[in-house]
Design an enzyme around this catalytic site. Structure first.
Site, PDB file in Angstrom:
ATOM      1  N   TYR A  39       0.832  -1.222   0.000  1.00 34.86           N
ATOM      2  CA  TYR A  39       0.000   0.000   0.000  1.00 34.86           C
ATOM      3  C   TYR A  39       0.857   1.259   0.000  1.00 34.86           C
ATOM      4  CZ  TYR A  39      -3.937  -3.017   1.567  1.00 34.86           C
ATOM      5  OH  TYR A  39      -4.899  -3.987   1.708  1.00 34.86           O
ATOM      6  N   HIS A  97       0.133 -11.587   2.213  1.00 38.82           N
ATOM      7  CA  HIS A  97      -0.856 -10.822   1.453  1.00 38.82           C
ATOM      8  C   HIS A  97      -1.485 -11.636   0.316  1.00 38.82           C
ATOM      9  CE1 HIS A  97      -1.860  -6.429   0.146  1.00 38.82           C
ATOM     10  NE2 HIS A  97      -2.887  -7.238  -0.004  1.00 38.82           N
TER      11      HIS A  97
END
Length: 267
Positions: A39, A97
């Site tokens: 991110y 992730h």
């Protein structure tokens, strides 16, 4: 379930935008913050958390290891870099992730490296994200189901992921729902709007209350104070059986997150 049922997502929020969102959320009473290495906002979130004045022990911080850091040589150093950015000695939860594309790094290797990070005190809990049933089986075989705090998966009224959610539940792995509002698409749904009107609630509150009622943790994001506050109030909304059935009927296996070259073979 040790993962808080309600948290703040920060996907696509960066720099001053994410700082403002996190600070506002904390003012409103949020205490769980979800981020990820990819991110590119961990440093901004670290700044927001530090400036908020909220005690570290009252926070629940989640980050996620990116695919290029999954090898046993890279996982722990990358997590230490994340901790530095987040201005903390530990995170509460670290997730894989995405599974390694093409199984370039074996599930067993990165799950054991993640468990080692837990043993070293870098993370309180460990978990997975975007894992299918076969991948969950391998993760369990590698570290044990009791070590896996959650599987964070895309789950919304339009993608209810019932097979994966039921399998996870049966094997003691709690589910965290992301993209719960289907990128906002589900907010326009007529069935949801009817339920919202019936309860004098917002469509977002109805969807979040539905996910919470099914036992999932949720991590909606927003940059608007009114929406952050309103979303939080979903925890006080109780839907009846008719409402739950109406939302169950909206399932159409509509997946919004399936990056080419990254997504596994979905169940």
């Amino acid at each position: 379930m040790t993962v808080p049922a309600f948290g703040l997502g920060t996907f696509r929020l960066k720099d001053d935008v994410v700082i403002a969102s996190v600070k506002t959320a904390l003012e409103l009473g949020y205490r769980a913050i979800d981020t990820a290495q990819i991110y590119d906002n961990e440093a901004a979130i670290g700044q927001a958390l530090e400036e908020s004045g909220v005690a570290r022990r009252d926070l629940y911080i989640t980050t996620k290891i990116w695919t290029e850091n999954l090898s046993k040589e890279k996982l722990i150093p990358s997590l230490k870099a994340s901790l530095q950015k987040l201005r903390t000695d530990y995170v509460d939860l670290t997730l894989i992730h995405w599974p390694s594309p093409g199984d370039a790094v074996a599930v067993e290797e990165y799950m054991q490296a993640l468990l080692e990070a837990k043993k070293e005190g870098l993370t309180r809990e460990i978990g997975i994200s975007n894992f299918t049933i076969p991948l969950m089986e391998r993760a369990i075989a590698a570290v044990g189901a009791e070590q896996i705090a959650t599987n964070q998966i895309e789950l919304s009224p339009y993608l209810q992921n019932k097979k994966v959610a039921a399998w996870a539940k049966a094997h003691g792995i709690p589910v965290t729902s992301y993209m719960t509002l289907a990128y906002g698409k589900a907010l326009e749904d007529e069935a949801i709007a009817r339920i919202a009107a019936k309860h004098h609630a917002t469509p977002a509150q109805v969807i979040l209350a539905w996910a919470l009622a099914l036992g999932y943790a949720v991590i909606p994001s927003s940059t608007k104070r009114a929406n952050l506050q309103s979303n939080l109030q979903a925890q006080q909304l109780t839907l009846d059986e008719e409402d739950m059935n109406a939302i169950a009927a909206l399932d159409r296996n509509e997946r919004l997150v399936s990056p080419e070259g990254l997504a596994p073979q979905w169940d």
